[in-house]
Design a protein around this motif. Structure first.
Motif, PDB file in Angstrom:
ATOM      1  N   VAL A 187      -9.378   5.814  10.855  1.00  0.00           N
ATOM      2  CA  VAL A 187     -10.360   4.724  11.388  1.00  0.00           C
ATOM      3  C   VAL A 187      -9.898   3.473  10.833  1.00  0.00           C
ATOM      4  O   VAL A 187      -9.519   3.454   9.738  1.00  0.00           O
ATOM      5  CB  VAL A 187     -11.892   5.046  11.305  1.00  0.00           C
ATOM      6  CG1 VAL A 187     -12.600   3.963  11.276  1.00  0.00           C
ATOM      7  CG2 VAL A 187     -12.274   6.235  12.275  1.00  0.00           C
ATOM      8  N   LYS A 188     -10.060   2.465  11.583  1.00  0.00           N
ATOM      9  CA  LYS A 188      -9.777   0.947  11.114  1.00  0.00           C
ATOM     10  C   LYS A 188     -10.913   0.382  10.990  1.00  0.00           C
ATOM     11  O   LYS A 188     -11.826   0.345  11.878  1.00  0.00           O
ATOM     12  CB  LYS A 188      -8.801   0.494  11.878  1.00  0.00           C
ATOM     13  CG  LYS A 188      -8.678  -1.089  11.403  1.00  0.00           C
ATOM     14  CD  LYS A 188      -7.816  -1.764  12.427  1.00  0.00           C
ATOM     15  CE  LYS A 188      -6.256  -1.860  11.985  1.00  0.00           C
ATOM     16  NZ  LYS A 188      -5.268  -2.590  12.816  1.00  0.00           N
ATOM     17  N   VAL A 189     -11.443  -0.199   9.834  1.00  0.00           N
ATOM     18  CA  VAL A 189     -12.460  -1.132   9.738  1.00  0.00           C
ATOM     19  C   VAL A 189     -12.221  -2.493   9.476  1.00  0.00           C
ATOM     20  O   VAL A 189     -11.260  -2.640   8.478  1.00  0.00           O
ATOM     21  CB  VAL A 189     -13.509  -0.559   8.646  1.00  0.00           C
ATOM     22  CG1 VAL A 189     -14.529  -1.533   8.375  1.00  0.00           C
ATOM     23  CG2 VAL A 189     -13.864   0.668   8.865  1.00  0.00           C
ATOM     24  N   VAL A 190     -12.693  -3.621  10.247  1.00  0.00           N
ATOM     25  CA  VAL A 190     -12.229  -4.958  10.282  1.00  0.00           C
ATOM     26  C   VAL A 190     -13.375  -5.889   9.913  1.00  0.00           C
ATOM     27  O   VAL A 190     -14.403  -5.815  10.619  1.00  0.00           O
ATOM     28  CB  VAL A 190     -11.424  -5.336  11.496  1.00  0.00           C
ATOM     29  CG1 VAL A 190     -11.281  -6.877  11.438  1.00  0.00           C
ATOM     30  CG2 VAL A 190     -10.274  -4.518  11.917  1.00  0.00           C
ATOM     31  N   VAL A 191     -13.368  -6.549   8.962  1.00  0.00           N
ATOM     32  CA  VAL A 191     -14.481  -7.324   8.391  1.00  0.00           C
ATOM     33  C   VAL A 191     -13.767  -8.790   8.211  1.00  0.00           C
ATOM     34  O   VAL A 191     -12.641  -8.888   7.582  1.00  0.00           O
ATOM     35  CB  VAL A 191     -15.327  -6.725   7.550  1.00  0.00           C
ATOM     36  CG1 VAL A 191     -16.048  -5.615   7.724  1.00  0.00           C
ATOM     37  CG2 VAL A 191     -14.261  -6.745   6.163  1.00  0.00           C
ATOM     38  N   ALA A 236      -8.036  -8.710  -1.297  1.00  0.00           N
ATOM     39  CA  ALA A 236      -7.203  -7.371  -2.083  1.00  0.00           C
ATOM     40  C   ALA A 236      -7.934  -6.271  -1.828  1.00  0.00           C
ATOM     41  O   ALA A 236      -7.404  -5.087  -2.113  1.00  0.00           O
ATOM     42  CB  ALA A 236      -7.406  -7.795  -3.585  1.00  0.00           C
ATOM     43  N   ASP A 237      -9.083  -6.150  -1.066  1.00  0.00           N
ATOM     44  CA  ASP A 237      -9.632  -4.882  -0.525  1.00  0.00           C
ATOM     45  C   ASP A 237      -8.828  -4.389   0.496  1.00  0.00           C
ATOM     46  O   ASP A 237      -9.315  -2.953   0.945  1.00  0.00           O
ATOM     47  CB  ASP A 237     -11.265  -4.981  -0.602  1.00  0.00           C
ATOM     48  CG  ASP A 237     -11.911  -5.558  -1.729  1.00  0.00           C
ATOM     49  OD1 ASP A 237     -11.647  -5.116  -2.682  1.00  0.00           O
ATOM     50  OD2 ASP A 237     -13.029  -6.133  -1.456  1.00  0.00           O
ATOM     51  N   SER A 238      -8.063  -4.917   1.154  1.00  0.00           N
ATOM     52  CA  SER A 238      -7.421  -4.431   2.354  1.00  0.00           C
ATOM     53  C   SER A 238      -6.559  -3.460   1.978  1.00  0.00           C
ATOM     54  O   SER A 238      -5.989  -3.459   0.914  1.00  0.00           O
ATOM     55  CB  SER A 238      -6.628  -5.618   3.097  1.00  0.00           C
ATOM     56  OG  SER A 238      -7.461  -6.645   3.795  1.00  0.00           O
ATOM     57  N   GLY A 239      -6.579  -2.320   2.642  1.00  0.00           N
ATOM     58  CA  GLY A 239      -5.635  -1.160   2.326  1.00  0.00           C
ATOM     59  C   GLY A 239      -6.097   0.010   3.129  1.00  0.00           C
ATOM     60  O   GLY A 239      -6.923   0.098   3.945  1.00  0.00           O
ATOM     61  N   ILE A 240      -5.382   1.029   2.748  1.00  0.00           N
ATOM     62  CA  ILE A 240      -5.743   2.469   3.143  1.00  0.00           C
ATOM     63  C   ILE A 240      -6.397   3.538   1.943  1.00  0.00           C
ATOM     64  O   ILE A 240      -6.074   3.514   0.825  1.00  0.00           O
ATOM     65  CB  ILE A 240      -4.274   3.044   3.523  1.00  0.00           C
ATOM     66  CG1 ILE A 240      -3.630   2.633   4.380  1.00  0.00           C
ATOM     67  CG2 ILE A 240      -4.616   4.697   3.881  1.00  0.00           C
ATOM     68  CD1 ILE A 240      -4.157   2.335   5.671  1.00  0.00           C
ATOM     69  N   TYR A 241      -7.772   3.718   2.510  1.00  0.00           N
ATOM     70  CA  TYR A 241      -8.674   4.560   1.735  1.00  0.00           C
ATOM     71  C   TYR A 241      -8.573   5.800   2.024  1.00  0.00           C
ATOM     72  O   TYR A 241      -8.624   6.420   3.153  1.00  0.00           O
ATOM     73  CB  TYR A 241     -10.027   4.011   1.863  1.00  0.00           C
ATOM     74  CG  TYR A 241     -10.036   2.588   1.253  1.00  0.00           C
ATOM     75  CD1 TYR A 241     -10.813   2.438  -0.188  1.00  0.00           C
ATOM     76  CD2 TYR A 241      -9.718   1.457   1.858  1.00  0.00           C
ATOM     77  CE1 TYR A 241     -10.859   1.177  -0.716  1.00  0.00           C
ATOM     78  CE2 TYR A 241      -9.768   0.276   1.204  1.00  0.00           C
ATOM     79  CZ  TYR A 241     -10.458   0.047   0.036  1.00  0.00           C
ATOM     80  OH  TYR A 241     -10.684  -1.101  -0.488  1.00  0.00           O
ATOM     81  N   VAL A 247      -9.571  -6.708   5.700  1.00  0.00           N
ATOM     82  CA  VAL A 247     -10.230  -7.848   5.634  1.00  0.00           C
ATOM     83  C   VAL A 247      -9.418  -9.243   6.003  1.00  0.00           C
ATOM     84  O   VAL A 247      -8.613  -9.685   5.430  1.00  0.00           O
ATOM     85  CB  VAL A 247     -10.595  -8.082   4.030  1.00  0.00           C
ATOM     86  CG1 VAL A 247     -11.622  -9.256   3.546  1.00  0.00           C
ATOM     87  CG2 VAL A 247     -11.114  -6.913   3.358  1.00  0.00           C
ATOM     88  N   ASP A 248     -10.351  -9.839   6.948  1.00  0.00           N
ATOM     89  CA  ASP A 248      -9.628 -10.922   7.633  1.00  0.00           C
ATOM     90  C   ASP A 248      -9.777 -12.201   6.670  1.00  0.00           C
ATOM     91  O   ASP A 248     -10.875 -12.477   6.141  1.00  0.00           O
ATOM     92  CB  ASP A 248     -10.136 -11.318   8.966  1.00  0.00           C
ATOM     93  CG  ASP A 248      -9.647 -10.275   9.889  1.00  0.00           C
ATOM     94  OD1 ASP A 248      -8.507  -9.811   9.790  1.00  0.00           O
ATOM     95  OD2 ASP A 248     -10.232 -10.414  11.034  1.00  0.00           O
ATOM     96  N   GLN A 249      -8.794 -13.074   6.724  1.00  0.00           N
ATOM     97  CA  GLN A 249      -9.084 -14.298   6.073  1.00  0.00           C
ATOM     98  C   GLN A 249      -9.997 -15.339   6.436  1.00  0.00           C
ATOM     99  O   GLN A 249     -10.291 -15.384   7.753  1.00  0.00           O
ATOM    100  CB  GLN A 249      -7.543 -15.025   5.895  1.00  0.00           C
ATOM    101  CG  GLN A 249      -6.693 -14.467   5.174  1.00  0.00           C
ATOM    102  CD  GLN A 249      -5.384 -15.120   5.050  1.00  0.00           C
ATOM    103  OE1 GLN A 249      -5.037 -15.845   5.980  1.00  0.00           O
ATOM    104  NE2 GLN A 249      -4.575 -14.891   3.987  1.00  0.00           N
ATOM    105  N   VAL A 250     -10.676 -15.848   5.538  1.00  0.00           N
ATOM    106  CA  VAL A 250     -11.633 -16.941   6.054  1.00  0.00           C
ATOM    107  C   VAL A 250     -11.239 -18.200   5.424  1.00  0.00           C
ATOM    108  O   VAL A 250     -11.046 -18.344   4.117  1.00  0.00           O
ATOM    109  CB  VAL A 250     -13.239 -16.571   5.632  1.00  0.00           C
ATOM    110  CG1 VAL A 250     -13.872 -17.884   5.935  1.00  0.00           C
ATOM    111  CG2 VAL A 250     -13.660 -15.405   6.181  1.00  0.00           C
ATOM    112  N   LEU A 251     -11.223 -19.445   6.209  1.00  0.00           N
ATOM    113  CA  LEU A 251     -10.379 -20.672   6.001  1.00  0.00           C
ATOM    114  C   LEU A 251     -11.630 -21.440   5.372  1.00  0.00           C
ATOM    115  O   LEU A 251     -12.840 -21.548   5.529  1.00  0.00           O
ATOM    116  CB  LEU A 251     -10.058 -21.594   7.123  1.00  0.00           C
ATOM    117  CG  LEU A 251      -8.860 -21.100   7.756  1.00  0.00           C
ATOM    118  CD1 LEU A 251      -8.569 -21.751   8.930  1.00  0.00           C
ATOM    119  CD2 LEU A 251      -7.472 -21.325   6.696  1.00  0.00           C
TER     120      LEU A 251
END
Length: 239
Positions: free
Chosen positions: A25-29, A109-114, A133-137
């Motif tokens: 599963v992919k979670v995007v925040v 840094a939390d992006s990755g495979i768990y 974890v998508d970057q926020v400007l």
């Protein structure tokens, strides 16, 4: 190893977008939002007295460990510094076989495979979840990032009763892009950016002619380091 179906994706309704990611599963925040990583047994058996272990990437960083009521939040069980004080489970859902966790205030840094592992089940079961974890400007000048652009410098080059010629100059490494916006955050048509060198540093300059009274904002953006900073100037015309 065949992965069992994952349930309880409803938990993600307030924690980002979820989609299939290969066998997992992919979670995007968005950065700084909370993320729920789902992990549930299809049998929905009570895991209150079970063991489950969350780990990240090939380095197998310790994310969260649970064993019969003892877990990372209430014991001295090892947990990587990256996750200390930021990860919790859903105690009331253990009876339904739900070992999902929540990570608060996500970072890039939390992006990755768990991996969510049940080592004592027969056979041993592992669930795979990808977190993006998508970057926020945002203004990151307080984060001491090398090369982050300081506030752009705005000058009024010329002004009459019905127009004003404004100049915005910015620098940074990498060299930022520069945009002009009005008080409604609309993008404005400006002149072609000009690049110059001074004192061993690159500068970008963008001029614009405005024809109404408003507050105008010059925005410098460095996508690669998720940095955005702006300066505002007020223009008062008599027409």
């Amino acid at each position: 190893m065949e992965l069992l179906p994952l349930v309880c994706l409803c938990l993600l309704s307030c924690s980002g977008e979820t989609s299939a990611a290969g066998d997992g599963v992919k979670v995007v925040v968005k950065e700084d939002d909370d993320a729920v990583l789902p992990c549930s047994l299809s049998t929905k058996e009570d895991i209150t007295r079970q063991t489950f272990d969350w780990r990240k990437d090939e380095s197998q960083k310790d994310v969260f460990f649970y064993n019969s009521g003892i877990h990372s939040d209430n014991s001295n069980i090892g947990q990587d510094e990256q996750f200390k004080g930021r990860v919790s489970h859903f105690q009331d859902q253990l009876k339904n076989g739900d070992a999902s966790i929540k990570i608060i205030k996500t970072k890039m840094a939390d992006s990755g495979i768990y991996s969510c592992i049940f080592p004592n089940l027969q056979p041993r079961q592992t669930f795979i979840i990808e977190l993006v974890v998508d970057q926020v400007l945002r203004d990151r000048t307080g984060e001491n990032i090398p090369g982050a652009a300081p506030e752009p410098n705005i000058k009024t080059l010329d002004v009459t009763n019905d127009w004003a010629l404004l100049q915005c100059e910015a620098h940074g490494d990498p060299l930022p892009t520069v945009e002009w916006k009005d008080s409604d955050n609309n993008d404005l048509n400006a002149e072609k950016p000009q690049i110059s060198e001074r004192g061993g540093r690159s500068y970008i300059t963008v001029n614009i002619t405005v024809t109404k009274t408003d507050n105008y904002r010059c925005v410098a953006t460095q996508e690669t380091i998720s940095h955005q900073i702006a300066t505002v100037t007020a223009v008062r015309l008599t027409v």
